[in-house]
Write an enzyme that holds these catalytic residues in place. Structure first.
Site, mmCIF file in Angstrom:
data_model
loop_
_atom_site.group_PDB
_atom_site.id
_atom_site.type_symbol
_atom_site.label_atom_id
_atom_site.label_comp_id
_atom_site.label_asym_id
_atom_site.label_seq_id
_atom_site.Cartn_x
_atom_site.Cartn_y
_atom_site.Cartn_z
ATOM 1 N N TYR A 5 0.882 -1.247 -0.043
ATOM 2 C CA TYR A 5 0.049 0.186 -0.078
ATOM 3 C C TYR A 5 0.828 1.266 0.060
ATOM 4 O O TYR A 5 0.235 2.498 -0.378
ATOM 5 C CB TYR A 5 -1.024 0.143 1.293
ATOM 6 C CG TYR A 5 -2.075 -0.999 1.308
ATOM 7 C CD1 TYR A 5 -2.422 -1.735 0.184
ATOM 8 C CD2 TYR A 5 -2.681 -1.296 2.645
ATOM 9 C CE1 TYR A 5 -3.315 -2.847 0.333
ATOM 10 C CE2 TYR A 5 -3.488 -2.401 2.653
ATOM 11 C CZ TYR A 5 -3.890 -2.908 1.601
ATOM 12 O OH TYR A 5 -4.818 -3.885 1.596
HETATM 13 N N1 NAP Z 1 -7.268 -8.390 -0.537
HETATM 14 C C1 NAP Z 1 -7.050 -7.636 0.447
HETATM 15 O O1 NAP Z 1 -6.231 -7.816 1.361
HETATM 16 C C2 NAP Z 1 -7.735 -6.302 0.493
HETATM 17 C C3 NAP Z 1 -8.250 -5.746 -0.469
HETATM 18 C C4 NAP Z 1 -9.142 -4.479 -0.521
HETATM 19 C C5 NAP Z 1 -9.255 -3.785 0.597
HETATM 20 N N2 NAP Z 1 -8.438 -4.333 1.816
HETATM 21 C C6 NAP Z 1 -8.482 -3.675 2.932
HETATM 22 O O2 NAP Z 1 -9.585 -3.257 3.378
HETATM 23 C C7 NAP Z 1 -9.564 -1.788 3.504
HETATM 24 C C8 NAP Z 1 -10.990 -1.091 3.282
HETATM 25 O O3 NAP Z 1 -10.862 -0.858 1.688
HETATM 26 P P1 NAP Z 1 -12.229 -0.802 0.797
HETATM 27 O O4 NAP Z 1 -11.613 -0.130 -0.288
HETATM 28 O O5 NAP Z 1 -12.880 -1.854 1.087
HETATM 29 O O6 NAP Z 1 -12.738 0.663 1.607
HETATM 30 P P2 NAP Z 1 -14.146 0.919 1.810
HETATM 31 O O7 NAP Z 1 -14.302 1.673 3.327
HETATM 32 O O8 NAP Z 1 -15.026 -0.057 1.555
HETATM 33 O O9 NAP Z 1 -14.584 2.154 0.809
HETATM 34 C C9 NAP Z 1 -13.665 3.353 0.914
HETATM 35 C C10 NAP Z 1 -13.714 4.269 -0.582
HETATM 36 O O10 NAP Z 1 -14.968 5.041 -0.559
HETATM 37 C C11 NAP Z 1 -14.388 6.755 -0.162
HETATM 38 N N3 NAP Z 1 -15.324 6.970 0.724
HETATM 39 C C12 NAP Z 1 -14.978 6.686 2.150
HETATM 40 N N4 NAP Z 1 -15.847 6.976 3.057
HETATM 41 C C13 NAP Z 1 -16.533 7.810 2.239
HETATM 42 C C14 NAP Z 1 -17.818 8.896 2.594
HETATM 43 N N5 NAP Z 1 -18.110 9.037 3.833
HETATM 44 N N6 NAP Z 1 -18.350 9.304 1.639
HETATM 45 C C15 NAP Z 1 -17.941 9.219 0.328
HETATM 46 N N7 NAP Z 1 -16.922 8.565 -0.004
HETATM 47 C C16 NAP Z 1 -16.222 8.023 0.772
HETATM 48 C C17 NAP Z 1 -13.061 6.495 -0.146
HETATM 49 O O11 NAP Z 1 -12.165 7.324 -0.703
HETATM 50 P P3 NAP Z 1 -11.935 8.851 0.220
HETATM 51 O O12 NAP Z 1 -10.470 8.820 0.391
HETATM 52 O O13 NAP Z 1 -12.449 9.859 -0.850
HETATM 53 O O14 NAP Z 1 -12.937 8.951 1.445
HETATM 54 C C18 NAP Z 1 -12.535 5.020 -0.558
HETATM 55 O O15 NAP Z 1 -12.323 5.284 -2.222
HETATM 56 C C19 NAP Z 1 -8.546 -1.246 2.790
HETATM 57 O O16 NAP Z 1 -7.991 -0.055 3.305
HETATM 58 C C20 NAP Z 1 -7.575 -2.571 3.206
HETATM 59 O O17 NAP Z 1 -7.167 -2.138 4.377
HETATM 60 C C21 NAP Z 1 -7.713 -5.470 1.855
#
Ligand code: NAP
Length: 318
Positions: free
Chosen positions: A58
Site C-alpha cells: 500500500y
Molecule cells: N485483499 C486485501 O487484502 C484487501 C483488498 C481490499 C481492501 N483491503 C483492506 O480493506 C480496507 C478497506 O478498503 P475498501 O476499499 O474496501 O474501503 P471502503 O471503506 O469500503 O471504501 C472506501 C472508498 O470510498 C471512499 N469513501 C470513504 N468514506 C466516504 C464517505 N463518507 N463519502 C464518500 N466516499 C467515501 C474512499 O475514498 P475517500 O478517500 O475519498 O474517502 C474510498 O475510495 C483497505 O483499506 C484495506 O485495508 C484489503
C-alpha cells in the site's frame, strides 16, 4: 468506540478498523503526503480506533509508523500483509521463498517502527497459491511468531477475481489461520453462506473488506454496479430504481445515506467482527465511524436487501 472480540485471538479491538489501502490509501492515492496520511491515522486513533490495517504494497506503512509512534503501542492492534509472490496476485507471480517472505516481514516492521505486528496476513491469495502458502510460507511465519515478531496469522482473498470465495472455502477449514479478511457488501453477500459458517464454527477473527469500495461510494457508482447485475440476470429488473438503486432505503428516517446503509449492513451481519473503512478524509472517517456504530438497519430493510441480491454472485464492488 465499540469493541469486539477478534475470534480465537482473544484480542479486543474496535469494531471499525482503519483500512490504509483500497482506492484511497489514506489519501496518498490522490497525492496526499505521508504526513497528511499519518494525520488521518492519528485522527482515527483519537476517535478510539485500535484496529489499523495496512500492507507492504500500500505504501502506507510509513504513515502508520509515524502515527503510532505517538501512541501507546500495546493499546493498538496493527495488521499488515505481504503478497505471496513478486508482482502480487494478478497474473502468475514468481512465488516467494520462505526467506524472501520473512524479509518482507522485516521490511514491514522497519517501516512501521515496531518490533512486532499483531497480525501478519498472506495477502490476496488465490486458490492456486494456497498449497505454497500452507507448505512453504506458513512454517516460516510460525517461526517468526515463536520469535515474537508476529502475534496472529491472517489470510486475505482477492475478492475482485474470487467473488465466490473459492480460496477461503478451501483454506479456512484447515484451521491454519487465526484471522480472515473477506469481501462482503450489499452487492455480494455470498460470504453469508460460504464463509461465515466456517469462521463462526472455528472461532476465527473475521474482518470485512469492500463494505463500500468504489461500487457503493456514490449513487452513480451504485447505479452502474446494479445495472451490471441486472444485465447478467442476477438482480431482477424493476426491483430497484436504476437511477438511485438504494434511494428507497436511504429515504428511511433512520438511515443517513448510502454509506450509512452499506456499513451498517456489514457491521451487523452475524459473523462479521471488524468492518474496515478506508479514506483519506477525516470528515469521511467521522461519518463512517458513526455509521459503523449505529444500531442494526430496520429488519424490513435488511430482509429486502437480502432478497433482492440473493442471486448476485459476480460483483465485488471493485
Ligand atoms: N485483499 C486485501 O487484502 C484487501 C483488498 C481490499 C481492501 N483491503 C483492506 O480493506 C480496507 C478497506 O478498503 P475498501 O476499499 O474496501 O474501503 P471502503 O471503506 O469500503 O471504501 C472506501 C472508498 O470510498 C471512499 N469513501 C470513504 N468514506 C466516504 C464517505 N463518507 N463519502 C464518500 N466516499 C467515501 C474512499 O475514498 P475517500 O478517500 O475519498 O474517502 C474510498 O475510495 C483497505 O483499506 C484495506 O485495508 C484489503
Amino acid at each position: 468506540m465499540q469493541t469486539v472480540r477478534l475470534g480465537r485471538t482473544e484480542a479486543f479491538v474496535s469494531v471499525a478498523g482503519l483500512g490504509c489501502g483500497g482506492h484511497s490509501r489514506l489519501g496518498m492515492a490522490r497525492g496526499a503526503s505521508e504526513g497528511e496520511a499519518a494525520r488521518v491515522v492519528s485522527h482515527a486513533i483519537e476517535r478510539g480506533v485500535t484496529f489499523i490495517d495496512t500492507a507492504r504494497i500500500y505504501g502506507t506503512e510509513g504513515a502508520v509508523g509515524r502515527a503510532i509512534a505517538d501512541h501507546d503501542r500495546p493499546s493498538l492492534y496493527i495488521s499488515t500483509k505481504s503478497w505471496v509472490g513478486e508482482g502480487g496476485s494478478q497474473e502468475r507471480p514468481r512465488l516467494y521463498s520462505a526467506a524472501e517472505f520473512t524479509a518482507n516481514l522485516e521490511d514491514s516492521l522497519r517501516r512501521l517502527g515496531t518490533d512486532y505486528v499483531d497480525l501478519f496476513h498472506f495477502h490476496g491469495v488465490s486458490l492456486e497459491q494456497l498449497p505454497h502458502v500452507r507448505e512453504v510460507l506458513l512454517p516460516a511465519v510460525r517461526r517468526q511468531q515463536e520469535l515474537g515478531k508476529v502475534r496472529h496469522i491472517g489470510l486475505t482473498e482477492i475478492f475482485r477475481f474470487d467473488t465466490g470465495h473459492a480460496m477461503l472455502r478451501e483454506a479456512l477449514p484447515t484451521g491454519d489461520f487465526d484471522v480472515v479478511m473477506v469481501g462482503f457488501n450489499l452487492l455480494n453477500q455470498t460470504a453469508r453462506a460460504t464463509v461465515f459458517p466456517v469462521t463462526q464454527a472455528l472461532d476465527l477473527g473475521t474482518l470485512i473488506m469492500f463494505a463500500v469500495r468504489r461500487g457503493l461510494n456514490s449513487v452513480a457508482h451504485a447505479a452502474q454496479a446494479v445495472a451490471e447485475l441486472v444485465a447478467k440476470g442476477e438482480v431482477d429488473e424493476g426491483a430497484l430504481d436504476p437511477a438511485d438503486p438504494f434511494g428507497a432505503f436511504t429515504r428511511h428516517p433512520d438511515i443517513a445515506g448510502q454509506l450509512d446503509l452499506a456499513y451498517r449492513f456489514c457491521r451487523h451481519e452475524p459473523g462479521a467482527q471488524v468492518v474496515l473503512t478506508g479514506t483519506g478524509s477525516t470528515t469521511h472517517l467521522d461519518e463512517n465511524l458513526a455509521a459503523i456504530q449505529r444500531p442494526p438497519l430496520p429488519e424490513e430493510v435488511r430482509a429486502t436487501l437480502m432478497r433482492v441480491f440473493a442471486r448476485a454472485t459476480s460483483a465485488s464492488g471493485e
